[in-house]
Write an enzyme that holds these catalytic residues in place. Structure first.
Site, PDB file in Angstrom:
ATOM      1  CB  SER A 274       8.688  70.287  29.857  1.00 59.28           C
ATOM      2  OG  SER A 274       9.311  69.805  28.381  1.00 59.28           O
ATOM      3  CG  ASP A 275       3.039  66.739  28.570  1.00 58.87           C
ATOM      4  OD1 ASP A 275       3.606  65.911  27.588  1.00 58.87           O
ATOM      5  OD2 ASP A 275       2.004  66.648  29.261  1.00 58.87           O
TER       6      ASP A 275
END
Length: 744
Positions: A274-275
């Site tokens: 994920s960011d």
């Protein structure tokens, strides 16, 4: 226990010899990778797996050690966009959008390679010192391959421009350069981001943390996904899911994106990360679910392997994985399978093998800012420059030493503004500003910034008037820098900041007959229509963010000294002439956006750029008929009709004449950058792939249809209003039959 004592204990445990450690099958180098990964994961408790998947980085310094197996901490968040971003010195190469302007796969490969070498060298040094912190690993969050749709988007500088084909080609070469060519080990693993349709806004008019992109299936497939597909084909080990939602579903929880497309259609075997904070933001920003157990189960089931967070440990969403299993929302089997790509990647990086087996373990800090890397930084900067205007062939300068020159503007001597986002911490001794480089052209130099900073809210007219008086050439350095356009920071408009335009107008008013060269340092387009049309401005050079070699690269290009000094960069994104050519940044329909769909006359078209010489295209050869599913192979002869050696960017476009599906009005299908000696010519072979000729058919996928296509080859787009001096040659060809290529 105090934090320092805990760190010391962890380091001690990781270095204590463990009886029989080498006997674990996952350390047996004669076994297959899959057997080794299966053995390792089978030895982990579900709680240990939860920690491995929840601790992707940032503030938590990565995954915790597992001393009983001799597994050390590992840090997943490393930035390698165009140089190593870990603490300490590293070679600073030009920002990505500038590299796209080079239109050179060779150059992007070399920078990926140099970056990988320095990242690995620093990792080796950190590891030997027992250090495991942010940006100290060899798993990179690079390249960035989102599409530039709007010049006000703050992160356009990190991308490879507006064309999905060009972005895919450059992404693939960067991935290959970064990861290396060893058949067993990976030097540093790539991570293509941000998946998907994360192309603005950052904060204007809405936060990226809440933004829901409404994207049609056709635009998703034809614009926003192709570069990611190219990354997967090139062998990237990682994909990063983005902050935004698409059609109501956060990307990190999207089964369609992470499983159906990425894994089932494209065959991706790596890990999805994920960011930073994106998974937690599914609750806080998107309100997609109201508890972390549901979010953790949604994301893991969709296919997100690793949470990258920016909060303290107790707030990590993936710390709800065990609870999700206990509540029947996740299966232990799914979680165990989800952690396997993480350990597979670490194995391929060489973590569990004897160091002497891994050629990359020998790299040390002597490679940082090596002479070869410094020279590459200069070459790269020169190849990114785009000559936008050159009235009367004012450039190159006819001599390399003047009695007195003027260098003015807020970008002239501020080294911090020359790098852009995610830049290495290059030591100042390696950095040359425009002032430091161009000053060598004058026996004496008049310098004035004119403004307190690049915002230019406070302007000193008198200093500019004094600086330009009695000079033989004037360089005006204007632009933005990362304080004006950057991650989390969009622009409201494309105007030059503050009083910068007034500064330029004043230079024109005070110049007498002295020629003026405008140097621009920016990413997104700026409104320089006045400068383009004014006879007072002789030349305009777009420089992007050239990083450490800015000054030396400018000096060489301005006087055409040595290889690569004849400008050959081309615009990687359409440069609008006025604000009314820009759409609402939140509107994701591609209609009217980028050269592929734009209806109008921009100030500078995609692919535009001038040279100190002229080129002529002739003898285009290509088959008049091909079977559906076949590649088209062609050849063109290009002559350099001037006396100056120069690089030419060859652009091959196709146009569908009678497609049954909506298509771009024009599509880049092949490009390269080649050197042609003065008064010489070369024959260039090119290939238009069957995939480039395919059209998207809803509910079926990509198909090559029977019909006629136009083939254009030149140094620019065909039929554009603002043309360079060279020509474009064209032919038609027919596709016989039809072929369904499937969903890719």
């Amino acid at each position: 226990m105090a934090a320092g004592a805990w760190t010391a204990l962890v380091c001690f445990l990781c270095t204590v010899p463990i009886q029989g450690l080498a006997d674990f099958p996952f350390r047996n180098t004669s076994l297959s990778w899959s057997d080794r990964v299966d053995d390792l994961v089978s030895r982990l408790s579900i709680d240990e797996i939860q920690h491995q998947m929840a601790r992707g980085g940032a503030v938590n310094d990565g995954t915790p050690p597992i001393p009983r197996l001799g597994i050390e901490p590992y840090v997943w968040n490393t930035e390698c966009l165009r140089g190593d971003v870990s603490s300490g010195n590293a070679t600073g190469f030009p920002q990505a959008l500038g590299l796209a302007a080079s239109f050179s796969p060779r150059l992007v490969f070399q920078i990926g390679e140099a970056t990988g070498v320095e990242v690995r060298a620093k990792y080796n040094n950190y590891s030997r010192s027992g250090l495991h912190g942010e940006h100290m690993g060899v798993s990179c969050f690079s390249p960035v391959i989102n599409i530039v749709r709007d010049p006000r988007w703050g992160r356009s500088q990190e991308t490879y421009g507006e064309d999905p084909f060009q972005s895919g080609v450059l992404a693939a070469t960067f991935v290959q350069g970064l990861q290396g060519n060893d058949t067993r080990y990976v030097r540093a693993n790539a991570g293509c981001k941000h998946f998907a349709a994360y192309d603005g806004p950052e904060d204007k008019p809405i936060s990226r943390m809440k933004f829901d992109a409404k994207v049609s299936e056709r635009d998703l497939r034809t614009t926003f996904l192709p570069a990611f597909r190219a990354c997967v084909k090139a062998g990237t080990y990682s994909i990063m899911c983005s902050y935004n939602s698409i059609n109501g579903v956060p990307t990190c929880a999207s089964k369609q994106l992470l499983n159906d497309i990425l894994r089932e259609e494209w065959g991706f075997k790596g890990y999805v990360v994920s960011d930073g904070g994106a998974i937690e933001n599914i609750l806080r920003g998107h309100h997609y679910a109201d508890n972390y157990v549901d979010i953790a189960s949604d994301c893991v089931n969709a296919g997100c392997n690793l949470e990258l967070n920016q909060r303290k440990e107790q707030n990590l969403t993936y710390f709800s994985i065990v609870d999700a299993i206990n509540q029947g929302k996740l299966t232990e089997e799914k979680v165990r399978e989800s952690v396997k790509p993480l350990f597979y990647t670490r194995m391929r990086l060489g973590e569990f093998d004897p160091p002497e087996m891994n050629p990359y373990s020998k790299l040390d800090l002597s490679v940082i800012e090596s002479e070869a890397h410094q020279m590459l930084a200069i070459e790269a900067a020169m190849e990114t420059f785009v000559l936008l205007k050159n009235e009367g062939d004012m450039l190159p300068l006819k001599k390399d030493t003047f009695d007195r020159i003027a260098i003015v503007g807020p970008m002239a001597n501020n080294s911090e503004l020359l790098f852009g986002n995610y830049a290495p911490e290059t030591f100042h001794t390696f950095v040359k500003t425009p002032l430091q480089g161009l000053a060598k052209l004058g026996q004496s130099v008049n310098y004035a910034a004119g403004c307190d900073d690049n915002f230019c809210k406070h302007y000193d007219n008198a200093s500019i008037k004094k600086a330009v008086a009695m000079t033989e050439v004037i360089f005006v350095c204007l632009g933005t820098g990362r304080t004006i356009e950057s991650e989390g920071n969009d622009r409201y408009d494309i105007n030059l900041p503050g009083y910068q335009l007034q500064l330029l107008r004043d230079v024109a008013a005070y110049r007498n007959t002295t020629p003026v060269v405008l140097l621009l340092f920016n990413a997104g387009a700026l409104n320089v229509t006045w400068a383009d049309e004014s006879s007072d401005i002789a030349a305009i050079l777009e420089c992007f963010f050239p990083a450490q070699a800015t000054g030396e690269a400018l000096r060489r290009v301005i006087i055409n000294e040595g290889p690569s000094s004849n400008p050959a960069g081309r615009m990687p994104a359409t440069w609008p002439a006025t604000e009314d050519q820009i759409f609402n940044i939140t509107e994701y329909s591609m209609e009217g956006k980028t050269y592929r769909y734009f209806k109008g006359d921009p100030l500078y078209p995609y692919g535009y750029g001038l040279s100190y010489t002229q080129f002529k295209y002739f003898l285009l050869e290509n088959p008049t008929t091909i079977q559906a599913g076949q590649d088209l192979h062609g050849m063109v002869t290009i002559g350099n009709t001037g006396n100056i050696d120069g690089d030419e960017v060859i652009q091959v476009y196709i146009q569908w004449m009678n497609a049954t599906q909506p298509t771009p009005q024009l599509q880049l299908a092949w490009f390269d950058r080649v050197t042609i000696p003065g008064n010489g010519d070369v024959n260039i072979n090119f290939t238009v792939s069957a995939e480039s000729m395919a059209v998207w058919v809803d509910n079926k996928g990509w198909a090559v249809e029977e019909g006629e296509l136009m083939l254009y080859v030149g140094g620019q787009q065909p039929n554009q209003k603002k043309q360079i001096s060279s020509n474009v040659v064209c032919n038609t060809y027919k596709i016989v039959g039809s072929k369904l290529l499937g969903r890719y």
